[in-house]
Design an enzyme around this catalytic site. Structure first.
Site, short mmCIF file in Angstrom:
data_model
loop_
_atom_site.label_atom_id
_atom_site.label_comp_id
_atom_site.label_asym_id
_atom_site.label_seq_id
_atom_site.Cartn_x
_atom_site.Cartn_y
_atom_site.Cartn_z
N HIS A 138 -28.53 -1.14 -16.38
CA HIS A 138 -29.11 -1.11 -14.66
C HIS A 138 -30.33 -2.07 -14.64
CE1 HIS A 138 -27.10 2.11 -12.99
NE2 HIS A 138 -27.11 2.85 -14.14
N ASP A 168 -30.92 -6.98 -9.95
CA ASP A 168 -29.78 -6.56 -9.26
C ASP A 168 -29.67 -7.53 -7.92
OD1 ASP A 168 -29.11 -4.74 -10.77
OD2 ASP A 168 -29.78 -2.85 -9.55
#
Length: 393
Positions: A138, A168
Site C-alpha cells: 500500500h 498512489d
C-alpha cells in the site's frame, strides 16, 4: 464542450485509488471512460464509508463521468466481449498484480494483436519486474521502500502517516496519465501503441527531486529534521496560543525580514541567513515563542497584509471557504442519478477553452451494461441470456 481528450476511449479495469484517480482526470478532460468491473468481486471503494444516500462518497468522486460494465472475467463469454471492445478503444488501464491479465488472455500482446494502436497501462506497487513484483503493498509501504519516509517525520516520533496518498496518487496516478498521454503523442507519429509499466514505488523514488540529487552527487544522506525543507530549519509549522498551527516558509531574506518584523522581533531575521543547525534551532525556538503569544485569529489579522510566505493551517472545511480556493472554482455540483446534485472537488486543470461540465457521480455497478452491449450489437434477448448466465452483472 467536449474537452481536450474527447477523442480518447479508455477501458479501465482498475479499482481502489491509483487507477481510478488517473481515469478520473482523463474523464474530466473529456475522454470516454468505461469501467470493466467484476459483479462477483466488488471494488472495495464502493463500500468505503462515509456514504451519501447509500453511495460511498469516495466512489462517487473517483468514478464520476465514467460508465460501468459489469463482467465476470472468469467467463469465456466475458473475455470475448472485452476483445470486441478493444477493437474500438485507445487505452487499457489495469491495476492487477503482474501476470493476472495474461492469465485471463487479456495481456498486452494478446490485445495488441487485435488492436495494434492500443496503449496498455499497468499500474502496480513494484512494477512488472524485480523480486517484489508479486508482493502486496500500500501507499505507506511504497513510501517506506523508496526512502521517502526515512526523512519525512520527526526524530522523536518517527515517520508520518501522510493524510494524502503520495505514492498512489502523486506517483501512480499522475505518472500514469503523463505516460499514457506521451504514448498517445508517439502513436500520432508511429501509428502504433505501446505498453507502459508504472510502478508506484518507482514513481515515489523519482520524487526525491532535491534530497536524492544531493545524495547521489554529494553523498549527503537525508534524515529526519536535517534538511532545510523537512524540519531541519525554521521552515516549519508553529503552534499558536490556542493550539492551532501556522506554516512558515520565509526562506528568502526579504520574506524573513517581514516575518520577524510582523512578530515584533526584526533582529531575528539575521539568524535566518545561517544554515548552522544550532542557529536554526535557536531561531525556531524564538519564533515558536512569538507565535504562542497570539491566538489563531490574531495571527490571521497580523499576517493578512504581510507577504512573507506565512499561512494558517486550515481544516478541509476552512479551506473550502478560503477566498483563494473559492475564486479558483474548485467545487462542482455533480448530478446524481435521481437528478439531485452532490458537491465534489473539481478538476484542478484550467484550460482556456474550458472543460465539459461533470455529467454524473460514480454510478451503480453495471449501470451501463445493457447500453454498452447494445452498442456492440447485442440484442436484448442475448443480453438477457448473458445476464442469466451471470456473465454480465
Amino acid at each position: 464542450m467536449s474537452g481536450p481528450l474527447a477523442s480518447l476511449k479508455v477501458l479501465d479495469f482498475s479499482t481502489l485509488l491509483p487507477g481510478p484517480f488517473a481515469s478520473l482526470l482523463l474523464a474530466d478532460m473529456g475522454a470516454e471512460v468505461l469501467r470493466i468491473e467484476s459483479p462477483v468481486r466488488i471494488d472495495l471503494l464502493r463500500v468505503l464509508p462515509p456514504h451519501d444516500r447509500g453511495v460511498s462518497a469516495s466512489h462517487a468522486y473517483l468514478n464520476r463521468n465514467k460508465r460501468s460494465l459489469a463482467l465476470d472475467l472468469k467467463q469465456p463469454q466475458a473475455l470475448d466481449i472485452v476483445r470486441q471492445l478493444v477493437k474500438d478503444y485507445d487505452i487499457v488501464l489495469e491495476q492487477f498484480r503482474p501476470g493476472v491479465m495474461e492469465r485471463l488472455g487479456l495481456g498486452y500482446e494478446a490485445l495488441k494483436a487485435i488492436n495494434p494502436k492500443l496503449i496498455y497501462v499497468s499500474i502496480t506497487g513494484y512494477g512488472q519486474t524485480g523480486p517484489y513484483k508479486d508482493r502486496a503493498g500500500h501507499d505507506i509501504n511504497y513510501l517506506a521502500l523508496s526512502g521517502v519516509a526515512s526523512y519525512t517525520g520527526r526524530r522523536d516520533s518517527g515517520p508520518l502517516p501522510l493524510g494524502v496518498q503520495v505514492a498512489d496518487v502523486g506517483g501512480g496516478s499522475l505518472h500514469a496519465v503523463v505516460g499514457l498521454l506521451a504514448a498517445v503523442i508517439a502513436r500520432q507519429q508511429s501509428g502504433v501503441g505501446q505498453y507502459l509499466d508504472v510502478s508506484m514505488t518507482d514513481c515515489a523514488f523519482s520524487l526525491h527531486a532535491m534530497a536524492g540529487a544531493a545524495y547521489l552527487a554529494c553523498g549527503v544522506e537525508p534524515e529526519m529534521e536535517n534538511q532545510v525543507l523537512n524540519g531541519g530549519s525554521f521552515y516549519d509549522y508553529y503552534r499558536s496560543r490556542d493550539g492551532r498551527w501556522w506554516s512558515v516558509g520565509s526562506l528568502e531574506p526579504a520574506f524573513m525580514q517581514q516575518l520577524c518584523t510582523a512578530l515584533g522581533r526584526p533582529e531575528l531575521a539575521a539568524q535566518g541567513l545561517s544554515l548552522e543547525p544550532e542557529r536554526q534551532q535557536a531561531l525556531k525556538q524564538a519564533l515558536q515563542i512569538e507565535f504562542e503569544k497570539h491566538s489563531f485569529e490574531e495571527l490571521c489579522r497580523l499576517f493578512a497584509a504581510v507577504d512573507a510566505c506565512v499561512e494558517p493551517v486550515l481544516s478541509l472545511g476552512e479551506a473550502l471557504e478560503h477566498p483563494q480556493l473559492k475564486a479558483r472554482d474548485l467545487l462542482h455540483q455533480v448530478p446524481r442519478e435521481d437528478g439531485s446534485f452532490q458537491a465534489q472537488m473539481a478538476c484542478p486543470l484550467k484550460f482556456s477553452a474550458g472543460l465539459p461540465a461533470p455529467r454524473h457521480i460514480g454510478v451503480a455497478l453495471g449501470a451501463h451494461s445493457d447500453e454498452v452491449l447494445g452498442e456492440l450489437g447485442f440484442s436484448a434477448q442475448r443480453i438477457a441470456q448473458l445476464r442469466g448466465a451471470k456473465v454480465v452483472g
